[in-house]
Design a protein around this motif. Sequence first.
Motif, PDB file in Angstrom:
ATOM      1  N   SER A  74     -28.241  12.075  74.075  1.00  0.00           N
ATOM      2  CA  SER A  74     -27.060  11.397  73.547  1.00  0.00           C
ATOM      3  C   SER A  74     -27.295  10.796  72.163  1.00  0.00           C
ATOM      4  N   ASP A  75     -28.554  10.429  71.873  1.00  0.00           N
ATOM      5  CA  ASP A  75     -28.828   9.747  70.602  1.00  0.00           C
ATOM      6  C   ASP A  75     -29.632  10.645  69.657  1.00  0.00           C
ATOM      7  N   ILE A  76     -29.042  11.779  69.299  1.00  0.00           N
ATOM      8  CA  ILE A  76     -29.698  12.687  68.357  1.00  0.00           C
ATOM      9  C   ILE A  76     -29.736  12.024  66.980  1.00  0.00           C
ATOM     10  N   PRO A  77     -30.907  12.000  66.325  1.00  0.00           N
ATOM     11  CA  PRO A  77     -30.998  11.313  65.027  1.00  0.00           C
ATOM     12  C   PRO A  77     -30.268  12.074  63.918  1.00  0.00           C
ATOM     13  N   LYS A  78     -30.050  11.397  62.801  1.00  0.00           N
ATOM     14  CA  LYS A  78     -29.521  12.055  61.615  1.00  0.00           C
ATOM     15  C   LYS A  78     -30.587  13.013  61.074  1.00  0.00           C
ATOM     16  N   ILE A  79     -30.141  14.135  60.517  1.00  0.00           N
ATOM     17  CA  ILE A  79     -31.103  15.149  60.042  1.00  0.00           C
ATOM     18  C   ILE A  79     -30.736  15.566  58.619  1.00  0.00           C
ATOM     19  N   ILE A  80     -31.733  15.452  57.724  1.00  0.00           N
ATOM     20  CA  ILE A  80     -31.598  15.952  56.350  1.00  0.00           C
ATOM     21  C   ILE A  80     -32.553  17.137  56.203  1.00  0.00           C
ATOM     22  N   MET A  81     -32.014  18.280  55.795  1.00  0.00           N
ATOM     23  CA  MET A  81     -32.826  19.488  55.659  1.00  0.00           C
ATOM     24  C   MET A  81     -33.625  19.430  54.343  1.00  0.00           C
ATOM     25  N   LEU A  97     -24.716  23.215  62.658  1.00  0.00           N
ATOM     26  CA  LEU A  97     -25.554  22.830  63.797  1.00  0.00           C
ATOM     27  C   LEU A  97     -25.859  21.333  63.815  1.00  0.00           C
ATOM     28  N   GLY A  98     -25.309  20.571  62.867  1.00  0.00           N
ATOM     29  CA  GLY A  98     -25.437  19.125  62.965  1.00  0.00           C
ATOM     30  C   GLY A  98     -26.192  18.438  61.855  1.00  0.00           C
ATOM     31  N   ALA A  99     -26.679  19.143  60.862  1.00  0.00           N
ATOM     32  CA  ALA A  99     -27.387  18.496  59.753  1.00  0.00           C
ATOM     33  C   ALA A  99     -26.408  17.641  58.951  1.00  0.00           C
ATOM     34  N   SER A 100     -26.912  16.523  58.428  1.00  0.00           N
ATOM     35  CA  SER A 100     -26.067  15.602  57.664  1.00  0.00           C
ATOM     36  C   SER A 100     -26.094  15.895  56.167  1.00  0.00           C
ATOM     37  N   ASP A 101     -27.234  16.372  55.674  1.00  0.00           N
ATOM     38  CA  ASP A 101     -27.382  16.566  54.231  1.00  0.00           C
ATOM     39  C   ASP A 101     -28.577  17.500  53.981  1.00  0.00           C
ATOM     40  N   TYR A 102     -28.874  17.805  52.715  1.00  0.00           N
ATOM     41  CA  TYR A 102     -30.073  18.605  52.406  1.00  0.00           C
ATOM     42  C   TYR A 102     -30.656  18.103  51.079  1.00  0.00           C
ATOM     43  N   ILE A 103     -31.969  18.255  50.951  1.00  0.00           N
ATOM     44  CA  ILE A 103     -32.680  17.872  49.720  1.00  0.00           C
ATOM     45  C   ILE A 103     -33.479  19.088  49.240  1.00  0.00           C
ATOM     46  N   LYS A 104     -33.299  19.397  47.982  1.00  0.00           N
ATOM     47  CA  LYS A 104     -33.995  20.562  47.423  1.00  0.00           C
ATOM     48  C   LYS A 104     -35.457  20.220  47.136  1.00  0.00           C
ATOM     49  N   PHE A 107     -39.041  17.884  45.252  1.00  0.00           N
ATOM     50  CA  PHE A 107     -38.204  16.710  45.277  1.00  0.00           C
ATOM     51  C   PHE A 107     -37.994  16.135  43.885  1.00  0.00           C
ATOM     52  N   GLU A 108     -36.780  15.775  43.573  1.00  0.00           N
ATOM     53  CA  GLU A 108     -36.438  14.989  42.392  1.00  0.00           C
ATOM     54  C   GLU A 108     -36.198  13.571  42.901  1.00  0.00           C
ATOM     55  N   GLU A 109     -36.984  12.606  42.403  1.00  0.00           N
ATOM     56  CA  GLU A 109     -37.059  11.279  43.021  1.00  0.00           C
ATOM     57  C   GLU A 109     -35.690  10.627  43.252  1.00  0.00           C
ATOM     58  N   MET A 110     -34.896  10.552  42.205  1.00  0.00           N
ATOM     59  CA  MET A 110     -33.632   9.831  42.338  1.00  0.00           C
ATOM     60  C   MET A 110     -32.686  10.510  43.315  1.00  0.00           C
ATOM     61  N   ASP A 111     -32.666  11.841  43.289  1.00  0.00           N
ATOM     62  CA  ASP A 111     -31.839  12.580  44.242  1.00  0.00           C
ATOM     63  C   ASP A 111     -32.328  12.332  45.665  1.00  0.00           C
ATOM     64  N   PHE A 112     -33.661  12.376  45.831  1.00  0.00           N
ATOM     65  CA  PHE A 112     -34.278  12.162  47.146  1.00  0.00           C
ATOM     66  C   PHE A 112     -33.904  10.770  47.695  1.00  0.00           C
ATOM     67  N   ILE A 113     -34.109   9.726  46.880  1.00  0.00           N
ATOM     68  CA  ILE A 113     -33.871   8.353  47.335  1.00  0.00           C
ATOM     69  C   ILE A 113     -32.376   8.083  47.573  1.00  0.00           C
ATOM     70  N   THR A 119     -27.781   8.156  53.673  1.00  0.00           N
ATOM     71  CA  THR A 119     -27.857   8.437  55.114  1.00  0.00           C
ATOM     72  C   THR A 119     -28.159   7.160  55.903  1.00  0.00           C
ATOM     73  N   PHE A 120     -29.010   6.273  55.337  1.00  0.00           N
ATOM     74  CA  PHE A 120     -29.288   4.996  55.993  1.00  0.00           C
ATOM     75  C   PHE A 120     -27.996   4.176  56.149  1.00  0.00           C
ATOM     76  N   ARG A 121     -27.200   4.159  55.071  1.00  0.00           N
ATOM     77  CA  ARG A 121     -25.928   3.425  55.150  1.00  0.00           C
ATOM     78  C   ARG A 121     -25.018   4.018  56.230  1.00  0.00           C
ATOM     79  N   GLU A 122     -25.023   5.339  56.311  1.00  0.00           N
ATOM     80  CA  GLU A 122     -24.220   6.019  57.336  1.00  0.00           C
ATOM     81  C   GLU A 122     -24.695   5.636  58.737  1.00  0.00           C
TER      82      GLU A 122
END
Length: 429
Positions: A74-81, A97-104, A107-113, A119-122
């Motif tokens: 019931s409590d599936i976590p948020k998932i970022i690909m 399939l349920g992913a919330s977002d993706y990060i290329k 990593f580019e720091e500002m995009d990553f953070i 997602t934390f706010r969500e």
Amino acid sequence: MKILIVEDSKINQYIARDTLLKYEIDCEIDYATDGEVALQHIYDKSVDLVLLDIIMPKLTGLQVLEHLRSSKKSDIPKIIMLTTISDSTTLKACFDLGASDYIKKPFEEMDFISRINSTFREIENERKLKQNAQLLESQNAKLIQVNESLQEAQYHLVQKEKLVAIGELAAGIAHEINNPLAFVISNFTNIRQYVDSFEHFTKTIMNKVDDPALTFDEFKILASNLWEKSDMTFIFEDFPELITDSQKGLDRVAKIVNSMRNFARLSDENYFEYVDINELLEEVFIVVNNEVKYIATLEKNLSQCPPIYCNKGQIEQVFVNLIINAAHAIKGHTYAGSGVIRVETIPEKDYCIIMICDNGSGIDSDNLNKIFDPFFTTKPVGQGTGLGLSISHNIIVDKHQGKISVESQFGEGTCFKISLPYSHEVSTS
């Protein structure tokens, strides 16, 4: 927050970890290098956010998503690909399939953070929504319980007020029953005497029928003399009248008892039926008759109205309350017997109008807007509970979606107007 970094590249794990630490993201970090370990970790431990690589050994990121989607967790976590793939079809499959977002990657720091923070706010918003929903559910359950308790208390108050009315009417009802019963008892005393006379006449005649010493003419003279002596002509004339009068008296008693029983019964407050309002009023007149007849004349002008969908016991209680109140308002205000209580029914398009008016003491203008308030009464202490009109208002307005209003002139009289719809949705409030 608890983050699980699922990445087969140790370098990417460290980059993700270091970026989170650099920007002081408040979180606990765990790691998994393949999809099987990731699933085991998600099922066994509490995780808020999963950073999930798409291409991994054993189970790919898509396969992990499929497992989670088909599970009963019931409590599936948020998932970022986490991905180097730019293929929109693959990314769409991840979101489906349920992913919330993706990060290329890389990593580019500002995009990553920014994506992590978003997602934390969500997650925080969803937690608050869930807490609020649980709080509302809890409060709603309490409100339902309180409402049920209030309905039960109100039901008992209604029944208590009915018992008060019955108590006030009891002596009068006993008198109403006693009068016809005394008449019937008197009649049956005469009937018993008539039966005795008839029995004596019959036995005497039968004893002479077989007497060989009596001629037919002598028998006729004997029978005629005995008939006159026993006053049988009067008995045969009076006997049917006594039976008819006694039957009327017993019918009157039965009618009074039946009306009182109907009024006194503890009816189901949610039982509604179609009722002839004039027949209901006639029953009420029987119940209140002794309370009114020495004080006022009851004038009836009952026009035929369509049947009204109502709780019969509750509507009876309203009418009894109003007519008794009218009698009390007249008593001591007018000369004995000069009071008038007028009851009228008027059919309209959607409502049956019932008018109950009196020429009693009336209501002071200062009190007129208070009369439907619970426990408000102008009667002396010990006379009435102050609930009658409040309960009547609740029955008419809340239970039957009707209307009740009052006009009064102090010292001249009061008139209540009740509008009852012919049909309505039953209220359980």
